[in-house]
Structures are given as structure tokens and as C-alpha cells.
Design an enzyme around this catalytic site. Structure first.
Site, short mmCIF file in Angstrom:
data_model
loop_
_atom_site.label_atom_id
_atom_site.label_comp_id
_atom_site.label_asym_id
_atom_site.label_seq_id
_atom_site.Cartn_x
_atom_site.Cartn_y
_atom_site.Cartn_z
N HIS A 6 0.98 -1.29 -0.50
CA HIS A 6 -0.13 0.04 -0.06
C HIS A 6 0.33 1.33 0.18
O HIS A 6 0.43 2.34 -0.44
CB HIS A 6 -1.23 0.00 1.19
CG HIS A 6 -1.77 -0.88 0.73
ND1 HIS A 6 -2.88 -1.55 1.73
CD2 HIS A 6 -3.34 -0.10 -0.30
CE1 HIS A 6 -3.71 -1.31 1.35
NE2 HIS A 6 -3.89 -0.94 -0.35
N CYS A 396 -8.43 -1.88 -11.99
CA CYS A 396 -7.75 -0.96 -11.32
C CYS A 396 -6.55 -0.68 -10.43
O CYS A 396 -6.06 -0.34 -9.71
CB CYS A 396 -9.18 -0.72 -10.59
SG CYS A 396 -9.80 -1.26 -9.26
C1 PEP Z 1 -5.79 -3.94 -5.87
O1 PEP Z 1 -6.06 -5.10 -4.87
O2 PEP Z 1 -5.95 -4.38 -7.10
C2 PEP Z 1 -6.90 -2.65 -5.67
C3 PEP Z 1 -6.83 -1.97 -6.57
O3 PEP Z 1 -7.40 -2.31 -3.96
P1 PEP Z 1 -5.91 -2.53 -2.75
O4 PEP Z 1 -4.39 -2.20 -3.99
O5 PEP Z 1 -6.28 -0.89 -2.20
O6 PEP Z 1 -5.82 -3.58 -2.15
#
Ligand code: PEP
Ligand code: MG
Length: 443
Positions: A6, A396
Site C-alpha cells: 500500500h 484498477c
Molecule cells: C487491488 O487489490 O488491485 C486494488 C486496486 O485494491 P488495493 O490495492 O487498494 O488493495
């Protein structure tokens, strides 16, 4: 650490250089210094980071924003920037060929404006939790988390609502006329709490709790495996008032923006769904909030409700999910993590050896794994559209800005990719390459 931890994801979204999980650094908080091999660096010494390669340089290397960046941020006129002009021509050609739409992952009105300047055609992921960390917001968030009952949680959520609403309104304004996908709260709640030290004492005092009581709450939230724990839609299911507040903030912001002449197209996205019943549960709360806000304010907002596909079970039951979803968005960061059984926050420690040693051809968090993760993506697209032919599908995860993965998304029939604002030009070009490759293959 690693490319999709993250911290790295957030830094990339903000255009900040970051290196996460650099095991070569030994940092001593007590001595306020760090060591890399024989080199000792003290607090206050200059360092230069290359976030692309993960290299750390001793000293203050001169750097400057690229000419493209200078024009985009308004520091230099386009007419005096030949490199920028070449860039703009190339982007224009790309847009003439590509089929995939390109959106951006942006969490604030400022990031949304940068994304738009880079040519984003909407937001594919707004991670709402990032709005909770600044200033007073984190205090209200913490109050919500430590509340003893629903009443206490609702009182804290009331404080957060105007802040979220203001952010959403700013994002709708920056993305006038474009779709904006807003994801409901996703991370485990302990991420918002301090873990000991002075901050804990201050928080305990401000919440009228003893340090021991606060410590009990923090320890009750501790999980051995937080990535697979109480996060994603599981939060909104156990605490429906969170989803209710977020949905209300989205619709109230949409009405306000629309009244100012802005064309709003909210798409509300439910994270970490593993079963259609979770989506159905969250959908009902969102629809109720929409009806309430529109009923009271007397305005109509067109909106969609969709799900992220981040777990293999979600992909495998896409036919069921499609009955409750207006769109799918592949969260390939988590989908890679859960398909490989590899922790995205820890794999950085050994993945480089895997890649260098030829065990894996590429780091699957950087380049989408076609054989495994890609198979799940294709399966879900096919089964989802069998049930709902016009189902909108995008991606995404960080792969949405990586050229080979963008080519895969084109081949898999996705409607759009979404990536960090700074990778939008790369995605536009890669999408055009994919379309050209396909038409060359057809000939
Ligand atoms: C993902 O898991 O690909 C996503 C876009 O969510 P995050 O990166 O916030 O877990
Ligand atoms: Mg995710």
C-alpha cells in the site's frame, strides 16, 4: 514492501518517489542513523532516491521535473516546450487507435486534476480510506473505531460525512462529465490506530479512555493475517453504518455538484467480495441511501453499483455476481496475492531472487500473470457477460499502467484500464499498440 504494497501504491498515485521494503538499509531509530553496507548516514544527511529502480544515492543529486511535467503542472507554456509537443502528438495518435479507455486511480481532487491533465477519461479507483488520514479526520475515524456501540459509531461517522462529501464534490468537479468509481472503505481498521507511544496516550486522553482500555481495543483488532481478515466489504457488513455514511456522502456530493452544472457519473464499488450475498447486502444499503438523499433533495443522479474482483472465488462465481453488479473492476493487486498465495506486503523480500533465478519470468505484482490470474480474469469476463451482456469491465490494480498487462486487458475484452495518474500516458500508448497489433494480426 514491494511494488504493490500500500505504501508504494499510494506514493505512486501521488507522484512521490518511494522505495518500500529496501532490505539493504539498516535503520536505527534510537541512534537516528542508518547503514547501507559500510556507508553510515545520519539524520539530516542528504539522500536521493530512484523509485523506479529502487536505488538509493548518498548525497543531494540535482533533479528536475520533466518538460512534460512542467507543462502539465502549468510551470511552462506548451508553445515553448518541444518535447511536450512531441509527447502531445504521440498521445493524439495513440488516442486515434486505441479501443481501451484509460482512467486513473486518484483519491483527492488534486490527484484527479493531475489525472485529467494527463488525459484520464475518468477515475477507475478512488480509495476512500486515504481521505481519513489527514488532520482532524483521523481523530474522528479513531473515535468511530473505538466506539462501544452503534450509537457511538454513528456520532463519529456524522463528523466524517461532511469531509468525505467535500472531497467527493471536488473530485466530481475535476472529472466533470467523466465516470468516477468510488470504492467503499477497504483496509483493516487497526491501520488507523496508533500502536503505542505518545500518540496512544494523546488519543486515549482525547477519547476519554484509559491507556489500558485503548490498548485493549487495539489488541482486539490485531489480526495474524490482516490481508485476509476483517477488511473490504466485511467491514460494511459488520458495520453497515459505515457503508451508509459513505453512500450518503457520495450522493449528497453528487447532488451539490450537479446543481452547480457539473455532469456527475458516480460508480460505487464494493471491495473484496467473495460471494454474491455480500454484494447484495451492500447494494441494498447503497440503494437505500441513494433513495433517501434523492428523495430529500429532490434531484436525480444516474449511478452504477459494481464489485471489485479481487479473490479467486469472486472470479469463479462471476455469473452470480453479475446479477447484482452493474460493473466489474479487477483488483489485480489482491487477485495476484490471493491467486499465488503471496503476501503483497512481504513478497518483496524474496521475489527478486525468484525473478533473477528464473523461477518466475516476471514479478507477478508488476506484470499480470496471464497463465493463472489472466485465466481467472478471462473466466470472469466471459461468465459475467454471459449473464449481463453489456457488463462494463475494467481493471484498477497496478497492472493497469504496465504495457504488457494493458495488452492483455485489450485481448481480454476489458472496457478500460485504470492506473496512477502519472502512468496514464503509458497506458494510452500501450492500448494503441495493442489495438495496432491486433489489426496487424487480422491482416
Ligand atoms: C487491488 O487489490 O488491485 C486494488 C486496486 O485494491 P488495493 O490495492 O487498494 O488493495
Ligand atoms: Mg485490493
Amino acid at each position: 514492501g514491494g511494488m504493490t504494497s500500500h505504501a508504494a501504491v499510494v506514493a505512486r498515485g501521488m507522484g512521490k518517489c518511494a522505495i518500500v521494503g529496501c532490505t539493504a538499509l539498516e535503520i536505527s531509530h534510537e541512534q537516528r542513523q542508518m547503514r547501507i553496507g559500510e556507508v553510515m548516514i545520519a539524520e539530516g544527511d542528504w539522500l536521493t532516491l530512484d523509485g523506479g529502480t529502487g536505488r538509493v544515492f548518498a548525497g543531494d543529486l540535482p533533479t528536475q521535473p520533466s518538460e512534460v511535467m512542467r507543462v502539465i503542472s502549468g510551470q511552462q507554456p506548451a508553445s515553448e516546450a518541444p518535447i511536450y509537443q512531441g509527447f502531445a502528438t504521440l498521445m493524439g495518435w495513440s488516442d486515434g487507435y486505441r479501443r481501451l479507455k484509460v482512467r486513473a486511480n486518484a483519491d483527492t481532487p488534486r490527484d484527479a486534476r493531475v489525472a485529467r491533465n494527463f488525459g484520464a477519461e475518468g477515475i477507475g479507483l478512488c480509495r476512500t480510506e486515504h481521505m481519513f488520514f489527514e488532520g482532524d479526520r483521523i481523530t474522528a475515524m479513531r473515535e468511530m473505531i473505538v466506539a462501544r456501540d452503534e450509537g457511538g459509531r454513528r456520532r463519529a461517522l456524522e463528523k466524517l460525512l461532511p469531509m468525505q462529501r467535500a472531497d467527493f464534490e471536488g473530485i466530481f468537479q475535476a472529472m466533470d462529465g467523466c465516470p468516477v468509481t468510488i470504492r467503499l472503505l477497504d483496509p483493516p481498521l487497526h491501520e488507523f490506530l496508533p500502536h503505542g507511544g505518545e500518540e496512544s496516550s494523546l488519543l486515549a486522553a482525547s477519547l476519554n479512555l484509559s491507556r489500558q482500555e485503548l490498548a485493549r481495543v487495539v489488541s482486539a483488532l490485531r489480526e495474524t493475517n490482516p490481508m485476509l481478515g476483517h477488511r473490504g466489504c466485511r467491514l460494511g457488513i459488520v458495520y453497515p453504518e459505515i457503508t451508509e455514511m459513505q453512500a450518503r456522502a457520495i450522493f449528497e456530493a453528487a447532488v451539490r455538484a450537479q446543481r452547480r452544472g457539473i455532469e456527475v457519473r458516480p460508480e460505487i464499488m464494493v471491495p473484496l467480495v467473495s460471494d454474491v450475498t455480500e454484494l447484495r447486502h451492500q447494494r441494498a444499503i447503497i440503494e437505500r441511501a441513494a433513495d433517501q438523499v434523492m428523495g430529500v433533495m429532490g434531484d436525480t443522479i444516474p449511478y452504477l453499483i459494481g464489485t471489485m474482483i479481487e479473490l479467486p472465488r469472486a472470479a469463479l462465481t462471476a455469473d452470480e455476481l453479475a446479477t447484482e453488479a452493474d460493473f466489474f473492476s479487477f483488483g489485480t493487486n489482491d487477485l495476484t496475492q490471493t491467486t499465488f498465495g503471496l503476501s503483497r506486503d512481504d513478497a518483496g523480500r524474496f521475489l527478486p531472487q525468484y525473478v533473477d533465478g528464473g523461477i518466475y519470468e516476471d514479478d507477478p505484482f508488476q506484470v499480470l500473470d496471464r497463465k493463472g490470474v489472466g485465466k481467472l480474469v478471462k473466466w470472469a469476463v466471459r461468465d459475467g457477460r454471459d449473464v449481463k451482456p453489456g457488463l462494463k469491465v475494467g481493471i484498477c490494480g497496478e497492472h493497469g499502467g504496465e504495457p504488457r498487462s494493458v495488452a492483455f486487458c485489450h485481448e481480454a475484452g476489458l472496457d478500460y484500464v485504470s492506473c496512477s495518474p502519472f502512468r496514464v500516458p503509458v497506458a494510452r500508448l500501450a492500448a494503441a499498440h495493442a489495438a495496432l497489433a491486433e489489426s496487424a494480426g487480422d491482416r
